[in-house]
Design a protein around this motif. Structure first.
Motif, mmCIF file in Angstrom:
data_model
loop_
_atom_site.group_PDB
_atom_site.id
_atom_site.type_symbol
_atom_site.label_atom_id
_atom_site.label_comp_id
_atom_site.label_asym_id
_atom_site.label_seq_id
_atom_site.Cartn_x
_atom_site.Cartn_y
_atom_site.Cartn_z
ATOM 1 N N GLY A 142 0.812 -1.208 0.000
ATOM 2 C CA GLY A 142 0.000 0.000 0.000
ATOM 3 C C GLY A 142 0.847 1.261 0.000
ATOM 4 N N TYR A 174 -9.237 -3.439 -2.529
ATOM 5 C CA TYR A 174 -9.020 -2.613 -1.350
ATOM 6 C C TYR A 174 -8.959 -1.136 -1.714
ATOM 7 C CZ TYR A 174 -7.893 -7.194 0.531
ATOM 8 O OH TYR A 174 -7.939 -8.514 0.905
ATOM 9 N N GLN A 216 -3.945 0.490 0.887
ATOM 10 C CA GLN A 216 -4.015 -0.905 1.317
ATOM 11 C C GLN A 216 -3.345 -1.902 0.372
ATOM 12 O OE1 GLN A 216 -7.845 -2.082 3.258
ATOM 13 N NE2 GLN A 216 -8.568 -0.136 2.452
#
Length: 533
Positions: A215, A239, A243
């Protein structure tokens, strides 16, 4: 008053940094200010009017003795004067456009990270302002450019924003890159999407490949995988901001190549925090899915060598949302009874289906709810016939790219003392002899177990079934004339007995089910006994 700066070069003795001022006129390629770049170079320039364009001819120094190490990465940072909106473009020695940057608001830095360059090669940098009609240019409207040269090891090399320019990605290695720029500023002033493409070569063998992207704060990333025919195998976007994304168990066969596309969504990006791309490449052991396996034509074939071995769980991922994992099962020899247990991963409500060789559903199991284990009991497997096990999330909206579900499949040789699913329909009823016993499960919910009785002469039969915790058992005898006799146990777990008169030479169907369709028990068997009264 027009201000012309004479070229000067100040080399700071304490480190390998060159400070250079532009030389006007440098508005075109033929009059570009020449720069012999150092490991770090600082350029100071001024915009003399709204239409001023400053071009620099940058030569990458030769410092490596080894010819194989002449490839480097160049990062460019432009710091404009306060309130001034500037952008820049990069060209090669033949004046071919490479990349343009104009991401930031007026007065803020523009950055291009990890531009792939080669020692001894020439590149042109073109800087200009983007002014409104009312903008005022001051003599103090200067800008600073920082050039930094790095080794290329384990770092992406721009431009890799097209498949044909995909950067080579070595297997089982980590590589860092930037979601930078947010958009590519093209000649003519239009913008196009920034993308990072990587090419993965698989030499030989039947293998599994995983991808993981770390991320980056405030960046919502996505990735797609393509085969060498440009067919998109999967698109992953599970996500949100910061993330990262993951895709595991891609089945690959060499010799072949695959391409991976990584991009930031919603014009997000970062030139300060890189992403890390990790790959995990290993031989296929038969104890996992092989993506893509979203339908029966591309189902993962499960090796019977690991089926039933407690130390070899079959694992897979419901990824992306809506994913279905199909497994092909085919046995030879004799009839078997199959048991399947799937331990869910976080955020998933596992549903399992058993399908025949045409993909038609024989049995659906969805008993336990979110993040719970689902079980199939006493599924009959006929030799030399193909079956499919399908595992998915019940809602079709949930996914888990980081935690696998774990499935155990075991086989036992079939004997007449066990039910042989599917037996929910009268047409699939198992023949039950007088004086015999049979064990089975009332699972999943709404399960019905059908048994066929046929006697030579009219007889009175006693049918008894042991209690099953949590279930009030219903026993129904269905006669050829359509009449039926129904008995129900008083309490869950209590044994149930009944006496039925059967006509000679005609099929009667005995059915067992739960009094409440929500009742089921995958742990405790019932035992049904049929004897002459």
């Amino acid at each position: 008053m027009k201000k012309i700066l004479l070229a000067c070069l100040l080399v700071l003795c304490s480190c390998s940094v060159a400070r250079i001022a532009e030389t006007e006129p440098n508005d075109d390629f033929n009059h570009a200010t020449e720069i012999k770049a150092k490991q770090k170079t600082e350029i100071i320039g001024f915009l003399k009017d709204k239409n001023d364009v400053d071009i620099y001819k940058v030569t990458i120094p030769k410092t490596s003795k080894d010819e194989e190490n002449t490839e480097k990465n160049l990062s460019i940072t432009l710091a404009p004067a306060t309130g001034i909106d500037m952008g820049f473009m990069v060209f090669n020695a033949k004046y071919d456009f490479i990349k343009g940057i104009n991401d930031s608001p007026a007065g803020e830095k523009e950055n291009l990270m990890n531009l792939g360059v080669k020692e001894g090669d020439i590149y042109f940098l073109r800087f200009q302002g983007l002014f409104s009609a009312s903008a005022v240019i001051k003599s103090t409207s200067g800008y600073t450019v920082i050039l930094e040269i790095q080794d290329k090891a384990n770092i992406e090399r721009e431009p890799n924003d097209k498949k044909v320019k995909a950067a080579s990605l070595k297997l089982n290695m980590e590589i860092t890159g930037f979601f930078n720029p947010q958009k590519i500023w093209n000649i003519g002033g239009n913008y196009s999407d920034e993308e990072d493409w990587y090419r993965i070569e698989v030499a030989k063998g039947d293998s599994i490949l995983d991808f993981d992207i770390s991320g980056v704060p405030f960046v919502d990333s996505a990735m797609s995988v393509y085969d060498e025919n440009d067919y998109k195998l999967v698109e992953i976007d599970n996500y949100g901001d910061g993330q990262g994304e993951s895709y595991h168990y891609l089945g690959v066969k060499g010799p072949a190549y695959y391409t991976l596309l990584i991009k930031a969504k919603n014009n997000s990006g970062s030139f300060t925090v890189p992403y890390t791309l990790r790959t995990n490449f290993r031989s296929y052991a038969g104890n996992s899915e092989r993506e893509p396996n979203d339908n029966r034509s591309i189902a993962s074939e499960i090796s019977t060598k690991v089926i039933g071995d407690p130390g070899n769980l079959i694992s897979g991922y419901i990824n992306p949302a809506g994913d279905q994992d199909w497994y092909k099962i085919r046995l030879t020899g004799r009839k078997h009874i199959m048991h399947v247990k799937t331990e869910s991963a976080e955020n998933l409500d596992i549903v399992m289906k058993i399908c025949d060789e045409m993909g038609d559903v024989l049995k659906t199991i969805n008993n336990m709810g979110k993040e719970a284990t689902e079980t199939i009991s006493n599924m009959g497997i006929i030799p030399d016939k193909t079956y499919y096990l399908v595992i998915a999330d019940d809602s079709g909206k949930n996914s888990n790219a980081r935690d696998p579900y774990k499935t155990t499949i075991t086989f036992n040789p079939y004997d007449k003392g066990k039910e042989f699913e599917p037996n929910n329909k009268e047409a699939d009823a198992e023949l039950l002899e007088v004086g015999s016993k049979i064990a089975g499960y009332l699972a999943p919910r709404e399960d019905v177990d059908c048994f066929k009785l046929n006697v030579y002469s009219e007889v009175s039969l006693k049918c008894s079934v042991t209690g099953v915790p949590g279930i009030r058992i219903v026993m129904e005898m269905l006669y050829p004339d359509g009449q039926s006799k129904i008995l129900t146990s008083e309490n869950p777990g209590k044994m149930l007995e009944g006496v039925f008169k059967l006509p000679a030479g005609e099929d009667c169907i005995l059915k067992l089910r739960g009094a409440d369709s929500r009742e089921s028990n995958v742990r405790d068997e019932y035992v049904l006994t049929v004897s002459q009264n």
